[in-house]
Scaffold this motif. Sequence first.
Motif, short mmCIF file in Angstrom:
data_model
loop_
_atom_site.label_atom_id
_atom_site.label_comp_id
_atom_site.label_asym_id
_atom_site.label_seq_id
_atom_site.Cartn_x
_atom_site.Cartn_y
_atom_site.Cartn_z
N GLY A 60 2.80 -9.08 -12.55
CA GLY A 60 1.59 -9.88 -12.26
C GLY A 60 2.37 -10.86 -10.61
N GLN A 61 0.77 -11.31 -9.99
CA GLN A 61 0.96 -11.23 -8.89
C GLN A 61 2.33 -12.02 -7.56
N ALA A 62 2.62 -10.29 -8.23
CA ALA A 62 4.45 -9.67 -7.06
C ALA A 62 3.08 -9.12 -5.87
N ALA A 63 4.35 -8.90 -5.01
CA ALA A 63 4.30 -8.73 -3.74
C ALA A 63 3.63 -7.01 -3.54
N PHE A 64 2.53 -6.17 -2.86
CA PHE A 64 2.15 -5.14 -3.19
C PHE A 64 1.82 -4.78 -1.45
N THR A 65 2.47 -3.15 -1.63
CA THR A 65 2.32 -3.48 -0.12
C THR A 65 1.66 -1.56 0.65
N ALA A 66 1.06 -1.26 1.17
CA ALA A 66 0.58 -0.61 1.50
C ALA A 66 0.80 -0.05 3.05
N ILE A 67 1.47 1.03 3.78
CA ILE A 67 1.73 1.08 4.93
C ILE A 67 1.15 2.95 4.96
N ARG A 68 0.44 2.66 6.19
CA ARG A 68 -0.93 4.28 6.49
C ARG A 68 0.21 4.37 7.94
N VAL A 69 0.09 5.66 7.33
CA VAL A 69 0.93 6.35 8.39
C VAL A 69 0.39 7.58 9.11
N ARG A 70 -0.11 7.60 10.44
CA ARG A 70 -1.10 8.68 11.09
C ARG A 70 0.21 10.08 11.48
N THR A 71 -0.68 10.87 10.43
CA THR A 71 0.20 12.51 10.72
C THR A 71 -0.71 12.96 11.23
N ASN A 72 -1.09 12.93 12.45
CA ASN A 72 -2.45 13.55 13.66
C ASN A 72 -1.85 12.43 14.99
N ALA A 73 -2.04 12.92 16.03
CA ALA A 73 -2.24 12.70 17.34
C ALA A 73 -3.73 12.57 17.93
N LEU A 74 -4.69 11.27 17.60
CA LEU A 74 -5.74 11.38 16.82
C LEU A 74 -5.79 9.58 18.56
N THR A 85 -0.22 -1.97 7.82
CA THR A 85 0.25 -2.55 6.35
C THR A 85 -0.71 -3.32 6.24
N PHE A 86 -0.91 -2.76 5.01
CA PHE A 86 -1.70 -4.04 3.93
C PHE A 86 -0.94 -4.61 3.29
N ALA A 127 4.80 0.75 -1.52
CA ALA A 127 5.68 -0.84 -2.62
C ALA A 127 5.26 -1.68 -2.94
N VAL A 128 6.31 -1.79 -4.30
CA VAL A 128 6.03 -3.55 -4.70
C VAL A 128 7.59 -3.79 -4.68
N VAL A 129 7.28 -5.37 -4.53
CA VAL A 129 8.53 -6.18 -5.10
C VAL A 129 8.01 -6.65 -6.60
N ASP A 130 9.18 -7.35 -7.22
CA ASP A 130 8.66 -8.10 -8.71
C ASP A 130 8.19 -9.36 -7.84
N ARG A 131 7.87 -10.16 -9.25
CA ARG A 131 8.28 -12.03 -8.88
C ARG A 131 10.06 -12.10 -9.16
N ALA A 132 11.01 -11.62 -9.35
CA ALA A 132 12.41 -11.62 -9.50
C ALA A 132 13.01 -11.25 -8.21
N GLY A 133 11.95 -10.65 -7.27
CA GLY A 133 12.52 -9.89 -5.89
C GLY A 133 13.27 -8.87 -6.01
N ASN A 134 13.13 -7.75 -7.17
CA ASN A 134 13.54 -6.38 -7.60
C ASN A 134 12.22 -5.69 -6.40
N ALA A 135 12.51 -4.99 -5.58
CA ALA A 135 11.87 -3.85 -4.98
C ALA A 135 12.46 -2.90 -6.04
N SER A 136 10.65 -1.68 -4.66
CA SER A 136 10.53 -0.60 -5.54
C SER A 136 11.27 0.23 -4.56
N ASP A 137 11.40 1.76 -4.89
CA ASP A 137 11.55 2.60 -4.11
C ASP A 137 10.29 3.02 -3.09
N THR A 138 10.69 3.72 -2.05
CA THR A 138 9.12 2.94 -1.60
C THR A 138 8.17 5.05 -1.41
#
Length: 149
Positions: A60-74, A85-86, A127-138
Amino acid sequence: MKAVPAILVSSAIVVLFACSKDKFETKPRLEIKDYNTRDISSGGELVIRLNYFDKEGDLGQAAFTAIRVRTNALSLPPTQEKADTFRYPLPEFPDKDNGEITFRMPYDFLRESISPLINDSMIFRFAVVDRAGNASDTLDSEPIIVRAQ
């Protein structure tokens, strides 16, 4: 001959400890539960539901990150200002060792090509980083197609 029972006892202890290992770890873990669609048309929206698992339940109130990676040459417009990056804090909620996170992105934000004939394609990395600073894998999503008109 007495060495054999000692080896069996030692093996049994190792098996007991291995089997009693909790599936929740201090490091948060994410997995994709489902997608509303992976093929988005005009007026649509991408919704990805993720399950989280965290031994301490401090997301709860942890840092959530979503990164868009484009996979075509648009072909991007020269004034492209949309973020890839969100990062934002998850809402406050009671400490739970598992739950669900919903990621939403509307078509108009996902669609960026200036060509009306070229579909956009991408994946998202979470990815998410909990309030204690533990980061998930991507965690990578499956490929997402954003239709041209």
